[in-house]
Scaffold this motif. Sequence first.
Motif, short mmCIF file in Angstrom:
data_model
loop_
_atom_site.label_atom_id
_atom_site.label_comp_id
_atom_site.label_asym_id
_atom_site.label_seq_id
_atom_site.Cartn_x
_atom_site.Cartn_y
_atom_site.Cartn_z
N ALA A 1 88.35 48.42 47.04
CA ALA A 1 87.87 48.27 45.65
C ALA A 1 89.03 48.36 44.66
O ALA A 1 89.04 47.66 43.65
CB ALA A 1 86.82 49.32 45.34
N LYS A 2 90.04 49.19 44.99
CA LYS A 2 91.16 49.33 44.04
C LYS A 2 91.97 48.04 43.94
O LYS A 2 92.50 47.70 42.90
CB LYS A 2 92.05 50.52 44.41
N ALA B 1 93.05 42.87 40.78
CA ALA B 1 93.00 41.41 40.65
C ALA B 1 92.04 40.97 39.54
O ALA B 1 92.36 40.08 38.75
CB ALA B 1 92.61 40.79 41.99
N TRP B 2 90.88 41.62 39.46
CA TRP B 2 89.93 41.27 38.39
C TRP B 2 90.50 41.63 37.02
O TRP B 2 90.31 40.91 36.05
CB TRP B 2 88.58 41.98 38.59
N LYS B 3 91.20 42.76 36.94
CA LYS B 3 91.77 43.21 35.68
C LYS B 3 92.82 42.21 35.19
O LYS B 3 92.91 41.91 34.00
CB LYS B 3 92.41 44.60 35.89
N ASP C 1 93.69 34.76 45.20
CA ASP C 1 95.11 34.66 45.56
C ASP C 1 95.82 35.98 45.26
O ASP C 1 96.60 36.47 46.07
CB ASP C 1 95.81 33.54 44.77
N TRP C 2 95.55 36.54 44.11
CA TRP C 2 96.17 37.83 43.77
C TRP C 2 95.71 38.92 44.72
O TRP C 2 96.51 39.70 45.22
CB TRP C 2 95.82 38.24 42.32
N TYR C 3 94.40 38.93 44.98
CA TYR C 3 93.83 39.93 45.89
C TYR C 3 94.49 39.85 47.27
O TYR C 3 94.87 40.85 47.86
CB TYR C 3 92.32 39.74 45.98
N LEU C 4 94.67 38.61 47.76
CA LEU C 4 95.30 38.42 49.08
C LEU C 4 96.72 38.95 49.09
O LEU C 4 97.16 39.53 50.09
CB LEU C 4 95.27 36.93 49.47
N VAL D 1 91.13 39.63 57.82
CA VAL D 1 92.53 39.95 57.46
C VAL D 1 92.68 41.46 57.30
O VAL D 1 93.65 42.06 57.77
CB VAL D 1 92.92 39.29 56.10
N ILE D 2 91.71 42.07 56.64
CA ILE D 2 91.79 43.51 56.37
C ILE D 2 91.69 44.31 57.68
O ILE D 2 92.49 45.22 57.91
CB ILE D 2 90.69 43.92 55.35
N LEU D 3 90.75 43.95 58.55
CA LEU D 3 90.62 44.66 59.85
C LEU D 3 91.91 44.55 60.64
O LEU D 3 92.35 45.50 61.28
CB LEU D 3 89.48 44.08 60.68
#
Length: 217
Positions: free
Chosen positions: A17-18, A23-25, A77-80, A120-122
């Motif tokens: 979530a952080k 990325a949303w911010k 893209d930012w989140y990735l 990707v996260i796992l």
Amino acid sequence: KTAAAIFDLDGVIVDTAKYHYLAWKRLAAELGFDFSEADNERLKGVSRMRSLEILLEIGGVTATEQEKTVMAAKKNDWYLQYIQKITPAELLPGVVPFLEDLRARGIKVALASASKNARVILSRLEIEPYFDAIVDGNRVAKAKPDPEIFLTAAADLGVVPAHCVVFEDAAAGVEAGKKAGMFVVGIGDRRNLPEADLVLPGFPGFDYEALQAAIGA
Ligand code: B16
Ligand code: MG
């Protein structure tokens, strides 16, 4: 008797979530408004496009479908970029010992995450081998609180819903698990998850025996 455990990802296994928030911010800043951590709570467990709609509503911004697609892609893209740097040190406490315990007892384990980036996260967390089935945002048509994601996970495992236990941190996920006919363990605060059958602050100190005792099996 429990035959399968189905885990949500964000807020249960890792705090992504952080990174969603960062990325949303960044997107909000580009659009000219501020996006607070309290606002971000509204996006937990919610799909990417629905999250964008909530964000735009908060900022009082209207956009065409095409503009929304561009915005969501930018955010992703930012989140990735952020999640490329995740390490196993970010696993929430007690998760791996609990997964080990389940495996040792022959309980099937699945992931049911709204995220299209779950694999990707796992893999960054180095816990893929614990999962017998992975159902992510690429595989379901209807988002939580619809039960589709949990029913798909149970079908993948070949376990009937009544023998599945769901671990969820978001109210929409708890609702989805209950609609699927499963026992739902909320991770977090009881006040936010009133529909859960049981609420735990986290996994430390929790194991299969504690789970069976709670279920009354
Ligand atoms: P993505 P979960 C959810 O994960 C997050 O809680 C939510 O904030 C996010 O918007 C959603 O995944 C979609 O993620 O943009 O990566 O496809 O809690 O269902 O594991
Ligand atoms: Mg979650």
